[in-house]
Design a protein around this motif. Structure first.
Motif, mmCIF file in Angstrom:
data_model
loop_
_atom_site.group_PDB
_atom_site.id
_atom_site.type_symbol
_atom_site.label_atom_id
_atom_site.label_comp_id
_atom_site.label_asym_id
_atom_site.label_seq_id
_atom_site.Cartn_x
_atom_site.Cartn_y
_atom_site.Cartn_z
ATOM 1 N N UNK A 125 0.802 -1.229 0.000
ATOM 2 C CA UNK A 125 0.000 0.000 0.000
ATOM 3 C C UNK A 125 0.838 1.284 0.000
ATOM 4 N N UNK A 126 1.977 1.269 0.690
ATOM 5 C CA UNK A 126 2.843 2.457 0.687
ATOM 6 C C UNK A 126 3.380 2.736 -0.712
ATOM 7 N N UNK A 127 3.760 1.693 -1.407
ATOM 8 C CA UNK A 127 4.271 1.851 -2.763
ATOM 9 C C UNK A 127 3.144 2.300 -3.702
ATOM 10 N N UNK A 128 1.949 1.793 -3.476
ATOM 11 C CA UNK A 128 0.795 2.226 -4.267
ATOM 12 C C UNK A 128 0.553 3.725 -4.075
ATOM 13 N N UNK A 129 0.660 4.167 -2.837
ATOM 14 C CA UNK A 129 0.478 5.592 -2.539
ATOM 15 C C UNK A 129 1.545 6.425 -3.253
ATOM 16 N N UNK A 130 2.783 5.990 -3.178
ATOM 17 C CA UNK A 130 3.874 6.721 -3.827
ATOM 18 C C UNK A 130 3.689 6.745 -5.347
#
Length: 69
Positions: free
Chosen positions: A34-39
């Motif tokens: 999810x963090x990578x998706x946000x970035x």
């Protein structure tokens, strides 16, 4: 949380510099993080904002060129 290598891969992914195999591996990682998706979403918005600003700038330059301000 995305690390420095993830950011490098993200840049390569967005600019289509990954091999097909690396692209597939990154997409799997992107789906699971999810963090990578946000970035990724943030980077896409930044890129679109830059493109939109450039189009607006060129449009204004064309108007000035023809004498309309």
């Amino acid at each position: 949380m995305a690390n420095e290598r993830d950011f490098e891969l993200l840049d390569d992914y967005i600019t289509n510099r990954l091999s097909e195999q690396d692209r597939s591996a990154f997409e799997r990682k992107l789906e699971a993080d999810p963090d990578l998706q946000h970035e990724y979403a943030l980077q896409k918005r930044v890129i679109q904002g830059i493109k939109d600003a450039r189009v607006a700038q060129l449009s204004r330059a064309e108007l000035v060129e023809v004498g309309i301000r």
